[in-house]
Design an enzyme around this catalytic site. Sequence first.
Site, PDB file in Angstrom:
ATOM      1  N   ASN A   9       9.318   5.709  -4.520  1.00  0.00           N
ATOM      2  CA  ASN A   9       8.473   5.853  -5.699  1.00  0.00           C
ATOM      3  C   ASN A   9       7.250   6.646  -5.263  1.00  0.00           C
ATOM      4  O   ASN A   9       6.369   6.119  -4.607  1.00  0.00           O
ATOM      5  CB  ASN A   9       8.082   4.447  -6.204  1.00  0.00           C
ATOM      6  CG  ASN A   9       7.047   4.502  -7.311  1.00  0.00           C
ATOM      7  OD1 ASN A   9       6.780   5.559  -7.867  1.00  0.00           O
ATOM      8  ND2 ASN A   9       6.472   3.348  -7.631  1.00  0.00           N
ATOM      9  N   TRP A  10       7.256   7.908  -5.624  1.00  0.00           N
ATOM     10  CA  TRP A  10       6.177   8.792  -5.149  1.00  0.00           C
ATOM     11  C   TRP A  10       4.862   8.567  -5.880  1.00  0.00           C
ATOM     12  O   TRP A  10       3.838   9.092  -5.474  1.00  0.00           O
ATOM     13  CB  TRP A  10       6.599  10.260  -5.298  1.00  0.00           C
ATOM     14  CG  TRP A  10       7.713  10.706  -4.408  1.00  0.00           C
ATOM     15  CD1 TRP A  10       8.532   9.918  -3.642  1.00  0.00           C
ATOM     16  CD2 TRP A  10       8.118  12.056  -4.170  1.00  0.00           C
ATOM     17  NE1 TRP A  10       9.433  10.691  -2.954  1.00  0.00           N
ATOM     18  CE2 TRP A  10       9.194  12.012  -3.267  1.00  0.00           C
ATOM     19  CE3 TRP A  10       7.684  13.286  -4.650  1.00  0.00           C
ATOM     20  CZ2 TRP A  10       9.848  13.172  -2.825  1.00  0.00           C
ATOM     21  CZ3 TRP A  10       8.326  14.437  -4.213  1.00  0.00           C
ATOM     22  CH2 TRP A  10       9.394  14.373  -3.301  1.00  0.00           C
ATOM     23  N   LYS A  11       4.906   7.851  -6.994  1.00  0.00           N
ATOM     24  CA  LYS A  11       3.710   7.634  -7.813  1.00  0.00           C
ATOM     25  C   LYS A  11       3.046   8.980  -8.144  1.00  0.00           C
ATOM     26  O   LYS A  11       3.739   9.991  -8.256  1.00  0.00           O
ATOM     27  CB  LYS A  11       2.751   6.666  -7.120  1.00  0.00           C
ATOM     28  CG  LYS A  11       3.472   5.378  -6.686  1.00  0.00           C
ATOM     29  CD  LYS A  11       2.565   4.278  -6.280  1.00  0.00           C
ATOM     30  CE  LYS A  11       3.401   3.063  -5.893  1.00  0.00           C
ATOM     31  NZ  LYS A  11       2.589   1.909  -5.545  1.00  0.00           N
ATOM     32  N   HIS A  95       6.790  -0.957 -13.925  1.00  0.00           N
ATOM     33  CA  HIS A  95       6.077  -1.048 -12.645  1.00  0.00           C
ATOM     34  C   HIS A  95       4.733  -1.745 -12.879  1.00  0.00           C
ATOM     35  O   HIS A  95       4.113  -1.566 -13.929  1.00  0.00           O
ATOM     36  CB  HIS A  95       5.866   0.354 -12.065  1.00  0.00           C
ATOM     37  CG  HIS A  95       5.357   0.304 -10.672  1.00  0.00           C
ATOM     38  ND1 HIS A  95       4.028   0.101 -10.381  1.00  0.00           N
ATOM     39  CD2 HIS A  95       6.005   0.379  -9.481  1.00  0.00           C
ATOM     40  CE1 HIS A  95       3.877   0.059  -9.065  1.00  0.00           C
ATOM     41  NE2 HIS A  95       5.061   0.226  -8.493  1.00  0.00           N
ATOM     42  N   GLU A  97       1.853  -1.140 -11.874  1.00  0.00           N
ATOM     43  CA  GLU A  97       0.735  -0.239 -12.182  1.00  0.00           C
ATOM     44  C   GLU A  97       0.755   0.151 -13.653  1.00  0.00           C
ATOM     45  O   GLU A  97      -0.283   0.368 -14.272  1.00  0.00           O
ATOM     46  CB  GLU A  97       0.790   0.995 -11.258  1.00  0.00           C
ATOM     47  CG  GLU A  97       0.306   0.625  -9.861  1.00  0.00           C
ATOM     48  CD  GLU A  97       0.999   1.359  -8.734  1.00  0.00           C
ATOM     49  OE1 GLU A  97       1.576   2.432  -8.964  1.00  0.00           O
ATOM     50  OE2 GLU A  97       0.965   0.834  -7.602  1.00  0.00           O
ATOM     51  N   GLU A 167       8.630  -6.919  -7.178  1.00  0.00           N
ATOM     52  CA  GLU A 167       7.464  -6.349  -6.499  1.00  0.00           C
ATOM     53  C   GLU A 167       6.250  -7.241  -6.729  1.00  0.00           C
ATOM     54  O   GLU A 167       5.561  -7.097  -7.756  1.00  0.00           O
ATOM     55  CB  GLU A 167       7.167  -4.949  -7.043  1.00  0.00           C
ATOM     56  CG  GLU A 167       8.285  -3.964  -6.828  1.00  0.00           C
ATOM     57  CD  GLU A 167       7.742  -2.539  -6.752  1.00  0.00           C
ATOM     58  OE1 GLU A 167       7.971  -1.886  -5.741  1.00  0.00           O
ATOM     59  OE2 GLU A 167       7.073  -2.107  -7.701  1.00  0.00           O
ATOM     60  N   GLY A 173       0.957  -1.646  -2.001  1.00  0.00           N
ATOM     61  CA  GLY A 173      -0.093  -0.762  -1.491  1.00  0.00           C
ATOM     62  C   GLY A 173      -1.164  -1.477  -0.685  1.00  0.00           C
ATOM     63  O   GLY A 173      -2.207  -0.909  -0.383  1.00  0.00           O
ATOM     64  N   SER A 213       4.752  -2.700   0.112  1.00  0.00           N
ATOM     65  CA  SER A 213       4.455  -2.414   1.520  1.00  0.00           C
ATOM     66  C   SER A 213       5.690  -2.445   2.422  1.00  0.00           C
ATOM     67  O   SER A 213       5.618  -2.925   3.553  1.00  0.00           O
ATOM     68  CB  SER A 213       3.373  -3.360   2.042  1.00  0.00           C
ATOM     69  OG  SER A 213       2.180  -3.185   1.294  1.00  0.00           O
ATOM     70  N   GLY A 234       6.898   2.710  -1.855  1.00  0.00           N
ATOM     71  CA  GLY A 234       5.829   3.584  -2.323  1.00  0.00           C
ATOM     72  C   GLY A 234       5.321   4.456  -1.194  1.00  0.00           C
ATOM     73  O   GLY A 234       5.936   5.471  -0.830  1.00  0.00           O
ATOM     74  N   GLY A 235       4.210   4.057  -0.583  1.00  0.00           N
ATOM     75  CA  GLY A 235       3.525   4.855   0.445  1.00  0.00           C
ATOM     76  C   GLY A 235       4.449   5.422   1.516  1.00  0.00           C
ATOM     77  O   GLY A 235       4.362   6.612   1.855  1.00  0.00           O
TER      78      GLY A 235
HETATM   79  P1  PGA Z   1       4.050   0.410  -1.647  1.00  0.00           P
HETATM   80  O1  PGA Z   1       4.450   0.570  -3.198  1.00  0.00           O
HETATM   81  O2  PGA Z   1       5.319   0.534  -0.853  1.00  0.00           O
HETATM   82  O3  PGA Z   1       3.080   1.538  -1.376  1.00  0.00           O
HETATM   83  O4  PGA Z   1       3.430  -0.945  -1.497  1.00  0.00           O
HETATM   84  C1  PGA Z   1       5.621   0.010  -3.713  1.00  0.00           C
HETATM   85  C2  PGA Z   1       5.709   0.257  -5.193  1.00  0.00           C
HETATM   86  O5  PGA Z   1       4.685   0.184  -5.874  1.00  0.00           O
HETATM   87  O6  PGA Z   1       6.813   0.539  -5.737  1.00  0.00           O
END
Ligand code: PGA
Length: 252
Positions: A9-11, A95, A97, A167, A173, A213, A234-235
């Site tokens: 997930n590149w956001k 998600h 966010e 999640e 994050g 994470s 994500g990251g």
């Molecule tokens: P993260 O994000 O791996 O940076 O914690 C995961 C996500 O939000 O899908």
Amino acid sequence: MRKPVIIGNWKMHTTAVEATDLLADLKNELAEVTDVEIGVSPPFVYINTARDILKNSNIKLGAQNVYWEPAGAFTGEISAPMLKDSGCDFVIVGHSERRHLMGETDEMVNKKIKALLNTGLIPVFCVGEKLEEREEGTTQTVIRKQVESGLDDIPVEKIKEIIVAYEPVWAIGTGKTATPQQAQEVHSFIRQLIIRLADAAAAEEIRIIYGGSVKPDNIDALMTEPDIDGALVGGASLKADSFAKIVGFKLQ
Ligand code: PGA
């Protein structure tokens, strides 16, 4: 047997050049992988570029959001048929966010899932509790409500096509991963819910992936748990080598 699935997930990250480089590196580094389903979800504006680069590769393409109407006067929104048309295979919905920063409700998530299933796209349906909810001991209540509302009125035979992503909001994050045991407990709870909402066969087939994470050094232990079928990353999905290491997890 459920095939493991690892999705990046590149956001809201990458420039056009960075996205192009990352996609080309991933295509190259992951070319031999056959035992894991791999997906990436770049920002909308790079989806057509990604489709061209990933053509004939083993990497599936996804988007990070969708609007539930097929077309119309909805300025700024993107529909499921448009994403299908642009070469997407899956779409992330609900998600945290989007739920907590953009005000997305369970009802909206449910409409999005239905629109995706009607268009032949796989929903990656995210659920997860906040830190205060975990501390109050209401994790299961929160997850039950999100899962039941998100899957409301979806035909039993369609439910197994969905990928559920657990999640925990406090792990996204933050560098704070849920322990494999904490994640397993919720994954198993979600699988029990699917038995009730669909049937035992669907619960056996549906993939439930973990996000929050995920890194090359914690994926192996997470994947060893019986109800963890993959990861939403994500990251660590923004660097080809760390994402490739996660895809290459080893069962312990
Ligand atoms: P993260 O994000 O791996 O940076 O914690 C995961 C996500 O939000 O899908």
